[in-house]
Design an enzyme around this catalytic site. Structure first.
Site, mmCIF file in Angstrom:
data_model
loop_
_atom_site.group_PDB
_atom_site.id
_atom_site.type_symbol
_atom_site.label_atom_id
_atom_site.label_comp_id
_atom_site.label_asym_id
_atom_site.label_seq_id
_atom_site.Cartn_x
_atom_site.Cartn_y
_atom_site.Cartn_z
ATOM 1 N N GLU A 1 -3.185 3.923 1.546
ATOM 2 C CA GLU A 1 -2.386 2.869 2.191
ATOM 3 C C GLU A 1 -3.087 1.505 2.243
ATOM 4 O O GLU A 1 -3.404 1.001 3.327
ATOM 5 C CB GLU A 1 -1.990 3.301 3.607
ATOM 6 C CG GLU A 1 -1.110 4.527 3.628
ATOM 7 C CD GLU A 1 -0.426 4.765 4.982
ATOM 8 O OE1 GLU A 1 -0.737 4.057 5.959
ATOM 9 O OE2 GLU A 1 0.440 5.652 5.050
ATOM 10 N N GLU B 1 1.577 12.086 2.660
ATOM 11 C CA GLU B 1 1.580 12.144 4.126
ATOM 12 C C GLU B 1 3.018 12.035 4.620
ATOM 13 O O GLU B 1 3.785 11.194 4.133
ATOM 14 C CB GLU B 1 0.821 10.964 4.764
ATOM 15 C CG GLU B 1 -0.676 11.033 4.689
ATOM 16 C CD GLU B 1 -1.332 9.888 5.461
ATOM 17 O OE1 GLU B 1 -0.713 9.329 6.391
ATOM 18 O OE2 GLU B 1 -2.478 9.554 5.114
HETATM 19 C C1 NOJ Z 1 -1.122 6.853 7.703
HETATM 20 C C2 NOJ Z 1 -2.603 6.900 7.652
HETATM 21 O O1 NOJ Z 1 -3.033 7.143 6.345
HETATM 22 C C3 NOJ Z 1 -3.217 7.896 8.603
HETATM 23 O O2 NOJ Z 1 -4.568 7.631 8.688
HETATM 24 C C4 NOJ Z 1 -2.519 7.814 9.949
HETATM 25 O O3 NOJ Z 1 -3.125 8.618 10.905
HETATM 26 C C5 NOJ Z 1 -1.074 8.202 9.777
HETATM 27 N N1 NOJ Z 1 -0.457 7.259 8.869
HETATM 28 C C6 NOJ Z 1 -0.269 8.214 11.064
HETATM 29 O O4 NOJ Z 1 -0.203 6.942 11.592
#
Ligand code: NOJ
Length: 442
Positions: free
Chosen positions: A166, A354
């Site tokens: 991200e 994710e």
């Molecule tokens: C995206 C991120 O990559 C991760 O580190 C985070 O905990 C989750 N979203 C939830 O916010």
């Protein structure tokens, strides 16, 4: 819904990140990262919390991998902490850091679990930040050298790599808004950080591929389904501008399309940081793209919002169901997101690297009956199947996350895990969602 509907090659997994779980932030020669520094600053993290212990994964990784195995999860995504390998980001390698990830990778393989490392999940070595971090173009060289070390030391056992996690979030939250590490603000930090992150992603991809031609190389992006607040033309064009910023800015240059600066003229400011030849260096033909999606955003025109003239209509204001992150509960958003990214002809394969939701879980008689999370994950998987059946190349799904952990500036309050953690005792309890996933994957 049965797992078989997805085919036998579909990748099911669970995702984690070093800083959020490992703890042991200065053990065995690890150097400080920008998140170690940031969490020590007053007022930056909810309740003044830090990740000094987190889930103690550095010590408990074998137990946690036993849980992954018990849950029938065949793929485990984790990240490598740059400052464990290179305590000051470059130069001398810390053997004990290499040893830890070697042990972790071997422990996965011993259990029949495929390890999926990410090179960079937001924890830049602080020593590099002191030299300008992502705003200094030298970071591309520093990152390349680090990528090369990881490829050479771990590559023999890795089938799937991710270069970055991200980049929009660590550049936007960390270099424009200042709410994430390193706490930089403004376009003068954001633009160079974006450009150097893009160059580093592509460089990292090339290095991993050259060293590991048979491995699949990917990188991951945050993506949200965006809707205009109304069908009035000003809201529709505001939503388009937000889409450029949230969904397109980091991926399009990597796909060889350049920066999407036509609809948002302020983005042209990035060009100031580009050198001749950068257009080609920004692109890399990734084997897969990781899509990470959690909610939908509603956008309306806003005269007063600088540059973008668009603003989020908060989920709270829209009176919709909320997660513990105050994000709208909207698992259906995964479907339009997959459809959208499937339209890029350069993307060969999409893995949802994710997806998940935080809810205020409670332990009752030793169990955590998290029906909301279970329903969220199940609906997401159903919607993914729908997109897949319509021909989208969605070939994998990873839940965020295995255990409750350190949720960055939000601290430990939002719990995203399939497994509950008592942060006083480090006791783990598989939640109903984890049991559901286990049975689904059986
Ligand atoms: C995206 C991120 O990559 C991760 O580190 C985070 O905990 C989750 N979203 C939830 O916010």
């Amino acid at each position: 819904m049965e797992k078989e509907l997805f085919g036998k090659d579909f990748k099911w997994g669970v995702s984690t990140a070093a800083f959020q779980i490992e703890g042991s932030c200065s053990s065995d020669g690890k150097g400080a990262s920008i998140w170690d520094t940031f969490t020590a600053r007053k007022g930056k993290v909810h309740g003044g919390q830090n990740a000094g212990v987190a889930c103690d994964f550095y010590n408990l990784y074998e137990k946690d991998l036993d849980i992954v195995k018990a849950l029938n999860i065949p793929n485990f995504r984790f990240s490598i902490a740059w400052s464990r390998i290179l305590p000051v980001g470059k130069g001398a390698v810390n053997q004990k850091g290499l040893d830890f990830y070697n042990r972790l990778i071997d422990a996965c393989l011993e259990r029949g679990i495929d390890p999926w490392p990410t090179l960079y999940h937001w924890d830049l070595p602080q020593a590099l930040e002191d030299l300008g971090g992502w705003t200094n173009r030298d970071v591309v060289e520093w990152f390349s050298a680090y990528a090369d070390i990881c490829a050479r030391n771990f590559g023999d056992r890795i089938g799937h790599w991710m270069v970055m996690n991200e980049p929009m979030v660590f550049t936007g939250a960390g270099h424009f808004l200042g709410v994430h590490a390193p706490g930089r603000t403004g376009l003068k930090n954001f633009f160079p950080a974006v450009h150097h992150a893009v160059l580093s992603m592509a460089a990292g991809g090339r290095i991993l591929k050259a060293s590991q031609p048979h491995a699949e190389i990917g990188t991951t992006f945050s993506c949200s389904h965006i809707e205009p607040y109304s069908q009035r033309s000003w809201d529709v064009s505001a939503a388009n501008r937000a889409d450029v910023l949230f969904n397109r800015l980091l991926i399009e240059p990597v796909l060889g399309m350049g920066y999407p600066d036509k609809d948002v003229s302020v983005m042209k400011g990035i060009r100031k940081y580009m050198l001749p030849g950068d257009e080609e260096k920004m692109a890399f033909d990734f084997d897969f793209i990781g899509i990470q999606t959690y909610t939908r955003e509603v956008i309306r025109y806003s005269l007063l919002t600088p540059y973008l003239h668009a603003k989020l209509v908060k989920a709270e204001k829209r009176k919709v169901p909320l997660t513990a992150m105050k994000w709208e509960v909207y698992p259906e958003g995964i479907y339009p997101v997959i459809k959208k990214y499937s339209q890029y002809k350069q993307i060969k394969k999409i893995y949802i690297t994710e997806n998940g939701a935080a809810f205020p879980d409670t332990v009752t008689n030793g169990t955590v009956d998290d029906q909301e999370r279970l329903a969220f994950i199940r609906t997401s998987i159903q919607e993914l199947l729908r997109a897949r059946e319509e021909g989208c190349p969605a070939e994998g799904y990873f839940v965020w996350t295995l255990t409750d952990n350190f949720e960055w500036a939000e601290g430990y309050r939002p719990r995203f895990g399939l497994v509950h953690v008592d942060f006083e005792t480090q006791e783990r309890r598989v939640k109903s969602s984890g049991k559901w996933y286990r049975d689904f994957l059986k």
